[in-house]
Design an enzyme around this catalytic site. Structure first.
Site, PDB file in Angstrom:
ATOM      1  N   MET A  21       0.865  -1.176   0.000  1.00 28.56           N
ATOM      2  CA  MET A  21       0.000   0.000   0.000  1.00 28.56           C
ATOM      3  C   MET A  21       0.902   1.228   0.000  1.00 28.56           C
ATOM      4  SD  MET A  21      -3.058   1.283   2.514  1.00 28.56           S
ATOM      5  CE  MET A  21      -3.821  -0.308   2.566  1.00 28.56           C
ATOM      6  N   GLU A  22       0.678   2.072  -0.965  1.00 27.10           N
ATOM      7  CA  GLU A  22       1.496   3.277  -1.092  1.00 27.10           C
ATOM      8  C   GLU A  22       0.667   4.508  -0.782  1.00 27.10           C
ATOM      9  OE1 GLU A  22       3.418   3.263  -4.902  1.00 27.10           O
ATOM     10  OE2 GLU A  22       3.953   1.161  -4.716  1.00 27.10           O
ATOM     11  N   SER A  23       1.362   5.552  -0.392  1.00 26.43           N
ATOM     12  CA  SER A  23       0.692   6.810  -0.081  1.00 26.43           C
ATOM     13  C   SER A  23       1.423   7.933  -0.802  1.00 26.43           C
ATOM     14  CB  SER A  23       0.713   7.055   1.421  1.00 26.43           C
ATOM     15  OG  SER A  23       0.029   8.251   1.710  1.00 26.43           O
TER      16      SER A  23
END
Length: 112
Positions: free
Chosen positions: A46-48
């Protein structure tokens, strides 16, 4: 299933920005290595962003601590829902897990 759940409950999560393809540039990432070498079938990253969003509720806004906390809470709710879906075939979950899910949804998931 987890990405689909998150796309339904987390305003900062965008299913359209997800990629489940193993690209050459991603071959050394943890999710691909865990999949290839250990055999974990569903390994995600999961990237932000700190630059901001271009879609949804946060379009045009910069991501801050509150939004990251909200995503973390929604992620936990997503895991609970995923567990509930998987467990419904095996056995019934204790009601305390459902209470935790409702508590998360009602309190810490709200960003003001």
């Amino acid at each position: 299933a987890l990405p689909k759940i998150l796309s339904q409950i987390a305003p900062a999560f965008c299913m359209g920005s997800c990629s489940f393809v193993v690209e050459k540039s991603k071959e050394s990432t943890a999710r691909v290595v865990v999949w290839r070498e250990i055999g974990v079938q569903r390994s995600y990253t999961m990237e932000s962003t700190l630059c901001g969003c271009d879609k949804g509720k946060y379009k045009g806004l910069q991501i801050g601590t509150r939004e990251l906390e909200e995503m973390g809470a929604k992620f936990c709710v997503g895991l609970l829902r995923l567990k509930r879906m998987a467990s419904s075939l095996e056995y019934s979950l204790p009601s305390s897990l459902l209470d935790i899910e409702n508590e998360l949804i009602e309190s810490s998931c709200k960003v003001t």
